[in-house]
Design an enzyme around this catalytic site. Structure first.
Site, PDB file in Angstrom:
ATOM      1  N   ASP A  47      -0.636  -8.275  -4.496  1.00  0.00           N
ATOM      2  CA  ASP A  47      -0.771  -6.807  -3.973  1.00  0.00           C
ATOM      3  C   ASP A  47      -1.943  -5.912  -4.407  1.00  0.00           C
ATOM      4  O   ASP A  47      -1.970  -4.656  -4.298  1.00  0.00           O
ATOM      5  CB  ASP A  47       0.500  -6.086  -3.863  1.00  0.00           C
ATOM      6  CG  ASP A  47       1.843  -6.995  -3.577  1.00  0.00           C
ATOM      7  OD1 ASP A  47       1.789  -7.444  -2.273  1.00  0.00           O
ATOM      8  OD2 ASP A  47       2.746  -6.881  -4.199  1.00  0.00           O
ATOM      9  N   LYS A  52      -9.096  -7.430   0.725  1.00  0.00           N
ATOM     10  CA  LYS A  52     -10.256  -6.531   0.803  1.00  0.00           C
ATOM     11  C   LYS A  52     -11.538  -7.060   0.351  1.00  0.00           C
ATOM     12  O   LYS A  52     -12.735  -7.136   0.997  1.00  0.00           O
ATOM     13  CB  LYS A  52      -9.935  -5.310   0.374  1.00  0.00           C
ATOM     14  CG  LYS A  52     -11.049  -4.001   0.554  1.00  0.00           C
ATOM     15  CD  LYS A  52     -10.891  -2.822  -0.024  1.00  0.00           C
ATOM     16  CE  LYS A  52      -9.557  -2.119   0.136  1.00  0.00           C
ATOM     17  NZ  LYS A  52      -9.417  -0.935  -0.522  1.00  0.00           N
ATOM     18  N   GLY A  74       0.802 -11.582   2.025  1.00  0.00           N
ATOM     19  CA  GLY A  74       0.549 -10.547   2.929  1.00  0.00           C
ATOM     20  C   GLY A  74      -0.737  -9.902   2.518  1.00  0.00           C
ATOM     21  O   GLY A  74      -0.709  -8.807   1.495  1.00  0.00           O
ATOM     22  N   HIS A  75      -1.779  -9.804   3.131  1.00  0.00           N
ATOM     23  CA  HIS A  75      -3.029  -9.484   2.982  1.00  0.00           C
ATOM     24  C   HIS A  75      -3.413  -8.299   4.083  1.00  0.00           C
ATOM     25  O   HIS A  75      -3.555  -8.706   5.184  1.00  0.00           O
ATOM     26  CB  HIS A  75      -4.069 -10.380   2.772  1.00  0.00           C
ATOM     27  CG  HIS A  75      -3.856 -11.284   1.653  1.00  0.00           C
ATOM     28  ND1 HIS A  75      -4.467 -12.451   1.247  1.00  0.00           N
ATOM     29  CD2 HIS A  75      -2.921 -11.090   0.463  1.00  0.00           C
ATOM     30  CE1 HIS A  75      -4.148 -12.862   0.342  1.00  0.00           C
ATOM     31  NE2 HIS A  75      -3.211 -12.202  -0.092  1.00  0.00           N
ATOM     32  N   ARG A 173       9.817 -35.722  -2.599  1.00  0.00           N
ATOM     33  CA  ARG A 173       9.140 -36.478  -1.607  1.00  0.00           C
ATOM     34  C   ARG A 173       9.879 -36.758  -0.265  1.00  0.00           C
ATOM     35  O   ARG A 173       9.882 -37.677   0.380  1.00  0.00           O
ATOM     36  CB  ARG A 173       8.906 -37.919  -2.413  1.00  0.00           C
ATOM     37  CG  ARG A 173       7.551 -37.990  -3.301  1.00  0.00           C
ATOM     38  CD  ARG A 173       8.129 -37.604  -4.318  1.00  0.00           C
ATOM     39  NE  ARG A 173       8.801 -38.529  -5.434  1.00  0.00           N
ATOM     40  CZ  ARG A 173       9.382 -38.212  -6.327  1.00  0.00           C
ATOM     41  NH1 ARG A 173       9.566 -37.225  -7.030  1.00  0.00           N
ATOM     42  NH2 ARG A 173      10.064 -39.334  -7.007  1.00  0.00           N
ATOM     43  N   LYS A 332       9.628  -1.509  -1.071  1.00  0.00           N
ATOM     44  CA  LYS A 332       8.934  -0.714  -2.029  1.00  0.00           C
ATOM     45  C   LYS A 332       8.613  -1.567  -3.119  1.00  0.00           C
ATOM     46  O   LYS A 332       9.389  -2.309  -4.034  1.00  0.00           O
ATOM     47  CB  LYS A 332       9.701   0.510  -2.401  1.00  0.00           C
ATOM     48  CG  LYS A 332       9.954   1.480  -1.099  1.00  0.00           C
ATOM     49  CD  LYS A 332      10.496   2.700  -1.951  1.00  0.00           C
ATOM     50  CE  LYS A 332      10.592   3.876  -0.670  1.00  0.00           C
ATOM     51  NZ  LYS A 332      11.096   5.204  -1.215  1.00  0.00           N
ATOM     52  N   VAL A 442     -12.116   2.715  -3.801  1.00  0.00           N
ATOM     53  CA  VAL A 442     -11.674   3.838  -3.680  1.00  0.00           C
ATOM     54  C   VAL A 442     -11.163   4.297  -2.120  1.00  0.00           C
ATOM     55  O   VAL A 442     -10.975   5.587  -2.058  1.00  0.00           O
ATOM     56  CB  VAL A 442     -13.009   5.054  -3.875  1.00  0.00           C
ATOM     57  CG1 VAL A 442     -13.168   4.936  -5.586  1.00  0.00           C
ATOM     58  CG2 VAL A 442     -14.113   4.828  -3.016  1.00  0.00           C
ATOM     59  N   GLY A 443     -10.793   3.221  -1.571  1.00  0.00           N
ATOM     60  CA  GLY A 443     -10.090   3.590  -0.254  1.00  0.00           C
ATOM     61  C   GLY A 443      -9.770   2.040   0.522  1.00  0.00           C
ATOM     62  O   GLY A 443     -10.198   1.376  -0.043  1.00  0.00           O
TER      63      GLY A 443
END
Length: 453
Positions: A47, A52, A74-75, A173, A332, A442-443
Site C-alpha cells: 500500500d 502511481k 490493490g493499486h 503439483r 483500515k 505530495v498528492g
C-alpha cells in the site's frame, strides 16, 4: 587456456556433452545484452503507492508486466481526475499503446480478471502460463482462517481471495494452469474434480458446484484464448528484439514476501526482486533499475508485528489524513512512524536503484515527526531485522525526532517548492538508508509526483 566443462543430461539418451571455451581469461562470457527491465517494488508492508509510480513510468513503456501475487493486490491510479482500481491487471494498462502481461508467477481468478478488464474497458493484455484460482480456493481461504482462529486463537488476516490455497495447489503439483484449460478439456475436467474432492475431504462443509464451475470455465477458456502466449518466448523476444522499454510492477511488498517477510503474517509469493525472474521467466542479467516505493510513514493491514505502530492520536491522524483503507479488503490500515530498519532490510534484498517517497503531504500538519532508526533488544542495539516474530514484537525502537514543516506541500511540483524542513526530512531518509530518492509524492494525481533527478 581456460576450459569450461558443461554437463547436460539429455531427456532421452542421458548423454554427456562438453564445451571448451579458450581465451576468456578465466571468466565466463556474460550475455547481458538486450533491453533492460525496470522494476517497481514495495519496500514496506504494501500500500505504498506502487500503482502511481508504475503509472508514471508506464507512459513511456512498451510492455508492462505483473509477475506475482493475485487479486489480493490493490493499486489505485488517478489520471485526469478519474480514479482506477486494479487488482490483477497491471496499473500501467492505462497506457493504451503498451502491451500488458500477466506472468506465470501470478495466480488468476478468471471471473475477477474478465470483470476487471470490462470495468476498465481495456484490451491488449497477454497472459502467460499462469496458475488458475477457482472459487473453492477462495472458500477454502476463509475456512482456513476460521480453523486457525479456533485452534490457535489467532488468524493470519488474509484477504480471503484464495491466494494461499492456490499457491499451495501449485506447490503440491495438483494445481491447474491456463495451458491445461486451453488443451484437452476432458482431462482438465477430471483433474478439476479431483482437486475439488481433495479440498472437500479436508473441509467437509465445503460445497463445490463442479458442473456449474466447469461450464463457466469452458466459456472463459474461449474468451481468453486469443490473449494467451508462451511467456518465456514472449519475454525473450521483447528483451532481445528491437529497443523496448519493459516495466514490471510488483504486488504486495518486501515485508510480505513468503521467504523474507514477517512470516507467517505474509503473502504466498516472492514479492522481492527474485520473484521478477521466476514470475516472468527472464534472466537476472536483464534486470535494470529497481525502484522501491516507500510511504513517508508506515502502514500495515492485518495481523503481525509492527514496531513503529502508533496506537494513539498520531496513528489516528495518519489513518484519517492518509485515507488508509485497503483497496482490496476495505479494512483500515494500521499506521505508524517511518521505520528505516525495514527500509535498510528491504534494500539488502532488492538492491534498490532509488526510492519513490509517497504521501509526504500527509505529514504537513505535524509539529514533530519521529523516524525509527534502529532496534534494541534487552537493552542492546541489534544490527539486523529479526526473522522471528516473537522477537520482533519485543524490540524497542530508537527514534530520531525531526521538526515538522507545518505547511501545505500538495501544490509543490519542484524540489525548490518544498519547505526546507520537508527537504531535510527527505535527505535524512536518504542518508540513513543509503538509497537516493528519485520521486516525492505530495498528492494522489499523476502530476503530484516531484521528480528529483
Amino acid at each position: 587456456m581456460f576450459t569450461v566443462k558443461i554437463v547436460a543430461y539429455g531427456r532421452s539418451s542421458g548423454s554427456t556433452y562438453c564445451y571448451t571455451n579458450p581465451g576468456t581469461g578465466g571468466k565466463r562470457p556474460r550475455n547481458d545484452k538486450g533491453n533492460k527491465v525496470t522494476v517497481v517494488l514495495g519496500a514496506q508492508w504494501g500500500d505504498e503507492g506502487k500503482g502511481k509510480v508504475v503509472d508514471l513510468l508506464a507512459t513511456e513503456s512498451d510492455i508492462i508486466c505483473r509477475c506475482q501475487g493475485g487479486n489480493n493486490a490493490g493499486h489505485t491510479v488517478v489520471v485526469d481526475g478519474k480514479e482506477y482500481d486494479f487488482h490483477l491487471l497491471p496499473s500501467g494498462i492505462i497506457n493504451s499503446k503498451a502491451v500488458s502481461v500477466i506472468g506465470n508467477g501470478v495466480v488468476i481468478h478468471l471471473p475477477g480478471l474478465l470483470e476487471e478488464a470490462e470495468k476498465n474497458e481495456k484490451k491488449g493484455w497477454k497472459i502467460q502460463i499462469s496458475m488458475l484460482m477457482f472459487d473453492f480456493h477462495q472458500a477454502v481461504d476463509g475456512l482456513q482462517e476460521v480453523q486457525r482462529q479456533a485452534q490457535d486463537g489467532i488468524n493470519i488476516g488474509t484477504t480471503k481471495k484464495g491466494i494461499g490455497p492456490t499457491y499451495s495447489s501449485k506447490a503440491s503439483r495438483t494445481g491447474l494452469r491456463i495451458c491445461d484449460l486451453l488443451d484437452d478439456f476432458k482431462d482438465f475436467s477430471t483433474r478439476f474434480k479431483n482437486l475439488a474432492q481433495q479440498y472437500q475431504a479436508m473441509f467437509p462443509t465445503l460445497v463445490v458446484d463442479v458442473d456449474g464451475q466447469l461450464n463457466k470455465l469452458k466459456e472463459y477458456a474461449e474468451r481468453i484464448r486469443p490473449m494467451v502466449r508462451d511467456g518465456v518466448y514472449f519475454m525473450y523476444d521483447a528483451i532481445n528484439g528491437p529497443p523496448k522499454k519493459i516495466l514490471v510492477e510488483g504486488a504486495n511488498a518486501a515485508l510480505l514476501d513468503i521467504d523474507f517477510g514477517t512470516y507467517p503474517f505474509v503473502t504466498s509469493s516472492n514479492c522481492t526482486v527474485g520473484g521478477v525472474c521466476t514470475g516472468l521467466g527472464i534472466p537476472p542479467l536483464n534486470i535494470g533499475d529497481v525502484y522501491g516505493v516507500v510511504k513517508a510513514y508506515t502502514t500495515r493491514v492485518g495481523i503481525g508485528a509492527f514496531p513503529t505502530e502508533q496506537l494513539n492520536e498520531v496513528g489516528e491522524l495518519l489513518q484519517t489524513r492518509g485515507h488508509e483503507v485497503g483497496v482490496t479488503t476495505g479494512r483500515k490500515r494500521r499506521c505508524g512512524w517511518l521505520d528505516l530498519v525495514i527500509l535498510r532490510y528491504a534494500n539488502m534484498i532488492n538492491g534498490f536503484t532509488a526510492f519513490a517517497l509517497t504521501k509526504l503531504d500527509i505529514l504537513d500538519v505535524m509539529d514533530e515527526i519521529k523516524v525509527g532508526v534502529s532496534y534494541k533488544l534487552k537493552g542492546k542495539k541489534i544490527p539486523y531485522f529479526p526473522a522471528n516474530m516473537d522477537v520482533l514484537q519485543k524490540v524497542e525502537v530508537e527514534y530520531e525526532k525531526l521538526p515538522g514543516w507545518k505547511s501545505d506541500t500538495s501544490a509543490c511540483r519542484k524540489w525548490e517548492d518544498l519547505p526546507g524542513k520537508a527537504q531535510n526530512y527527505i535527505r535524512f531518509v536518504e542518508n540513513h538508508v543509503g538509497v537516493p530518492i528519485k520521486w516525492v509524492g505530495v498528492g494522489k494525481a499523476r502530476e503530484s509526483m516531484i521528480q528529483m533527478f
